[in-house]
Write a protein that holds these residues in place. Structure first.
Motif, short mmCIF file in Angstrom:
data_model
loop_
_atom_site.label_atom_id
_atom_site.label_comp_id
_atom_site.label_asym_id
_atom_site.label_seq_id
_atom_site.Cartn_x
_atom_site.Cartn_y
_atom_site.Cartn_z
N ARG A 82 -74.34 37.87 31.53
CA ARG A 82 -73.52 36.83 30.65
C ARG A 82 -72.24 37.01 31.33
NH1 ARG A 82 -73.49 34.41 25.61
NH2 ARG A 82 -75.21 35.95 24.82
N VAL A 83 -71.64 38.35 31.52
CA VAL A 83 -70.49 38.45 32.01
C VAL A 83 -70.27 37.99 33.55
CG1 VAL A 83 -68.74 40.36 32.48
CG2 VAL A 83 -69.85 40.41 30.49
N ALA A 84 -71.23 38.41 34.27
CA ALA A 84 -71.27 37.86 35.77
C ALA A 84 -71.34 36.52 35.91
CB ALA A 84 -72.53 38.74 36.30
N ALA A 85 -71.88 35.80 35.02
CA ALA A 85 -72.09 34.40 35.06
C ALA A 85 -70.80 33.62 34.55
CB ALA A 85 -73.15 33.79 34.38
N ASP A 88 -64.71 32.34 35.09
CA ASP A 88 -63.38 32.78 35.29
C ASP A 88 -63.40 34.12 35.76
OD1 ASP A 88 -60.86 33.75 34.88
OD2 ASP A 88 -60.33 32.44 33.13
N GLU A 89 -62.92 34.31 37.19
CA GLU A 89 -62.96 35.52 37.53
C GLU A 89 -62.12 36.84 36.83
OE1 GLU A 89 -61.94 38.13 42.14
OE2 GLU A 89 -61.77 35.83 41.73
N ALA A 90 -61.10 36.33 36.46
CA ALA A 90 -60.04 37.12 35.64
C ALA A 90 -60.72 37.58 34.01
CB ALA A 90 -58.70 36.58 35.39
N LEU A 91 -61.51 36.64 33.71
CA LEU A 91 -62.12 36.97 32.50
C LEU A 91 -63.24 38.18 32.73
CD1 LEU A 91 -61.95 36.00 29.46
CD2 LEU A 91 -63.91 34.57 30.11
N ARG A 92 -63.83 37.82 33.91
CA ARG A 92 -65.07 38.68 34.18
C ARG A 92 -64.45 40.26 34.36
NH1 ARG A 92 -66.63 35.04 37.95
NH2 ARG A 92 -65.94 36.11 39.63
N ALA A 93 -63.11 40.19 34.99
CA ALA A 93 -62.69 41.61 35.15
C ALA A 93 -62.22 42.37 34.15
CB ALA A 93 -61.72 41.24 36.22
N ARG A 94 -62.13 41.71 32.94
CA ARG A 94 -61.47 42.45 31.85
C ARG A 94 -62.62 42.86 30.95
NH1 ARG A 94 -57.88 37.86 31.76
NH2 ARG A 94 -58.81 36.74 30.06
N ILE A 95 -64.06 42.63 31.32
CA ILE A 95 -65.17 42.79 30.54
C ILE A 95 -66.09 44.01 31.01
CG2 ILE A 95 -67.22 42.30 29.45
CD1 ILE A 95 -66.09 39.36 29.30
N ASP A 96 -66.23 45.21 30.64
CA ASP A 96 -67.23 46.11 30.69
C ASP A 96 -68.20 46.61 29.98
OD1 ASP A 96 -67.95 48.37 32.06
OD2 ASP A 96 -66.51 49.61 31.62
N VAL A 97 -69.66 46.37 30.29
CA VAL A 97 -70.57 46.62 29.34
C VAL A 97 -71.03 48.08 29.91
CG1 VAL A 97 -72.78 45.87 28.69
CG2 VAL A 97 -71.20 44.06 29.07
#
Length: 242
Positions: A82-85, A88-97
């Motif tokens: 979900r995160v990889a998809a 927004d690149e900045a949004l992806r960078a702020r999430i760690d699963v």
């Protein structure tokens, strides 16, 4: 993972649970209530039992960093996809699963501003190890939120109590009070797009017998739903390592 109790809904039916997530609280009562207690703008947020990651992008839209912790490997993979998809690149960078459990959070001590757990692990007596971990990871003055059913009110609450007659909501509320948490009684609703969606969600939340009874007596695609939002604020004093 050791100590993990399988979830009967999202573990077995992640697609239907995704639909349920989209249909719970369309009025945003939970988010508004949490924000009135503690905003996560610019904060580091920990989502315990994040499942397939439904809430992670929502927190990350305002937070500086969002960590999702989930013990079930297939859900960890769904959350990461979900995160990889995200566009927004900045949004992806702020999430760690991260893979992990509530009892042993893979998070350093004193690093989290806001903890969120929604219908995951923290159901009352027995969750003390997870609560100790919450206290460990919270920064000074940090806030934790736990969302669970209120079986004393609403149509859904009646369904829940009929399904689990030994469930003692008074004992659960007393438990949270003893732990130093504050209860906020809220009224939300389910609102599914179609009757077929509503029936599918009811069937992953209740036994077949109880689901049949509910669906035979309750028409339509929505239901009123009472929940408890429990909140805890870490002391402003220094936290201690375990």
């Amino acid at each position: 993972m050791s100590g993990v109790i399988p979830s009967p809904n999202i573990w077995r039916h992640p697609g239907v649970y995704e639909m349920e997530n989209r249909s719970v609280d369309p009025d945003g009562v939970l988010e508004t209530s949490m924000r009135s207690i503690r905003s996560w703008d610019g904060a580091t947020v920990l989502d315990i039992g994040c499942g397939s990651g439904f809430h992670l992008p929502r927190f990350a839209a305002a937070a500086a960093c969002v960590i999702g912790v989930e013990p079930h490997p297939p859900l960890v993979q769904l959350a990461r996809r979900r995160v990889a998809a995200l566009d927004d690149e900045a949004l992806r960078a702020r999430i760690d699963v991260r893979a992990g459990t509530a009892q042993t959070l893979p998070v350093p001590s004193g690093t989290i501003d806001v903890v969120h757990a929604r219908w995951a692990y923290f159901f009352g007596p027995g969750c003390e190890p997870g609560l100790a971990e919450v206290r460990r990871v919270l920064r000074r003055g940090g806030t934790a939120f736990v969302i669970d059913n209120d079986a004393t009110r609403s149509t859904f609450g009646r369904w829940f109590q009929n399904w689990l007659p030994d469930y003692d909501p008074a004992a659960v509320e007393a438990f949270w009070a003893r732990q130093g948490w504050t209860r906020h009684a809220l009224d939300i609703r389910w609102d599914m797009p179609t009757r077929a969606d509503f029936e599918a969600v009811v069937r992953i939340e209740f036994s077949a017998e109880h689901a049949d009874r509910i669906l035979a007596s309750h028409p339509g695609t929505s239901v009123d739903y009472a929940v408890n939002l429990f909140s805890y604020q870490a002391p402003e004093g220094l936290w201690r390592r375990r």
